[in-house]
Write a protein that holds these residues in place. Structure first.
Motif, PDB file in Angstrom:
ATOM      1  N   GLY A 166     -29.173 -28.967 -42.449  1.00 38.72           N
ATOM      2  CA  GLY A 166     -29.270 -28.207 -41.212  1.00 38.72           C
ATOM      3  C   GLY A 166     -28.177 -27.158 -41.081  1.00 38.72           C
ATOM      4  N   SER A 167     -27.122 -27.297 -41.891  1.00 40.98           N
ATOM      5  CA  SER A 167     -26.042 -26.305 -41.895  1.00 40.98           C
ATOM      6  C   SER A 167     -26.232 -25.259 -42.980  1.00 40.98           C
ATOM      7  CB  SER A 167     -24.693 -27.004 -42.084  1.00 40.98           C
ATOM      8  OG  SER A 167     -24.586 -27.540 -43.385  1.00 40.98           O
ATOM      9  N   GLY A 168     -27.397 -25.310 -43.653  1.00 40.05           N
ATOM     10  CA  GLY A 168     -27.706 -24.299 -44.655  1.00 40.05           C
ATOM     11  C   GLY A 168     -27.324 -24.667 -46.074  1.00 40.05           C
ATOM     12  N   ILE A 169     -27.019 -25.923 -46.320  1.00 41.65           N
ATOM     13  CA  ILE A 169     -26.622 -26.384 -47.660  1.00 41.65           C
ATOM     14  C   ILE A 169     -27.696 -27.320 -48.194  1.00 41.65           C
ATOM     15  CG2 ILE A 169     -24.895 -27.681 -48.977  1.00 41.65           C
ATOM     16  CD1 ILE A 169     -22.909 -26.857 -46.686  1.00 41.65           C
ATOM     17  N   THR A 170     -28.194 -27.073 -49.396  1.00 45.39           N
ATOM     18  CA  THR A 170     -29.224 -27.911 -50.004  1.00 45.39           C
ATOM     19  C   THR A 170     -28.597 -29.130 -50.662  1.00 45.39           C
ATOM     20  OG1 THR A 170     -30.635 -25.994 -50.426  1.00 45.39           O
ATOM     21  CG2 THR A 170     -31.081 -27.979 -51.720  1.00 45.39           C
TER      22      THR A 170
END
Length: 272
Positions: A166-170
């Motif tokens: 959700g913070s943009g990290i896969t």
């Protein structure tokens, strides 16, 4: 013969130059954060001469379940007031999954609640949380893809995965050790972590989160895993330490705990 009167302290001891007070809010069953952080800051003090003391407040939590975690969150403000009585210079809320179980970006609200409580008690201090520190540190080092190890049951690990993504990290891969009892988590052997890290699916990873939990011991393995894999290795504890140092305005100078805290610059992955 009269007995001399005993004078009791009613206010914290005055702060001394060259020393900082670190406030911790930890689960009542936590045994690791109050060992790993003092060791990390001992190394920092050895390198810089600056001293650090630790002052903790505890919130009840025995089983790592969503219900107990949410109950612990409700005690954050009270704990913040208690630890701020020591006039600390920074406060760290050290329970990653308790925050992440509340949903995306919950660290922002949790940190604000703690900051407001400390300020309302007359002792304002900057606040970090292990959840916020992990996410922000990964973002700061430019990690877009990570692999990680957690001690949690699989449903809680999925919450952590969802939170980080959700913070943009896969999250490429996540290993769940499925230990529900928090005291047992603190007894896990960090020497097992290198083999677990080798088994992670790491192709394309920018970093490895060796312990996505402040209670799972990992400090003894961080440097060895980073050296072996050639990837930056972060843990909930090292990320929290990094943010505490930043809040105090101190440059990291910690040896043997990964490039994040070395002060020499973050390790660049071979595939970068």
């Amino acid at each position: 013969m009269s007995t001399p009167a005993i004078t009791c302290e009613t206010t914290p001891e005055p702060k001394r130059p060259g020393a900082s007070r670190v406030g911790l809010i930890v689960p009542s069953s936590n045994t690791t954060m109050e060992t790993e952080l003092p060791e990390l800051f001992r190394r920092q003090a050895e390198a810089t001469g600056h001293k650090y003391t630790f002052h903790s407040a505890r919130a009840g939590m025995k089983k790592v379940t969503k219900e107990e975690l949410l109950a612990m969150v409700g005690k954050a403000a009270q704990c913040a007031e208690a630890v701020s009585d020591a006039d600390v210079d920074v406060i760290a809320y050290a329970c990653l999954v308790a925050v992440m179980a509340q949903g995306p970006e919950a660290h922002e609200g949790s940190e604000q609640v703690i900051a407001d409580a400390a300020a309302g008690n007359g002792h304002p201090a900057p606040v970090t949380s292990s959840a916020g520190a992990l996410v922000r540190t990964l973002q700061e080092i430019g990690a877009q893809k990570v692999a990680m190890i957690t001690p949690y049951m699989k449903p809680l690990t999925q919450m952590v995965v969802d939170y980080i993504e959700g913070s943009g990290i896969t999250v490429l891969d996540a290993i769940s050790l499925e230990v529900a009892d928090n005291l047992e988590v603190g007894c896990l052997d960090p020497q097992n972590l290198p083999a677990l890290a080798r088994s992670l699916k790491r192709e394309g990873a920018d970093a490895v989160v060796l312990s996505a939990c402040v209670q799972m011991p990992s400090l003894a393995a961080v440097q060895a895993v980073e050296d072996e894999l050639g990837l930056p290795v972060i843990t909930a504890a090292t990320a929290t330490t990094y943010e505490i140092l930043k809040a105090l305005g101190h440059t990291p100078a910690i040896t043997g705990a990964g490039s994040l805290l070395s002060g020499a610059g973050i390790l660049t992955p071979a595939n970068a």
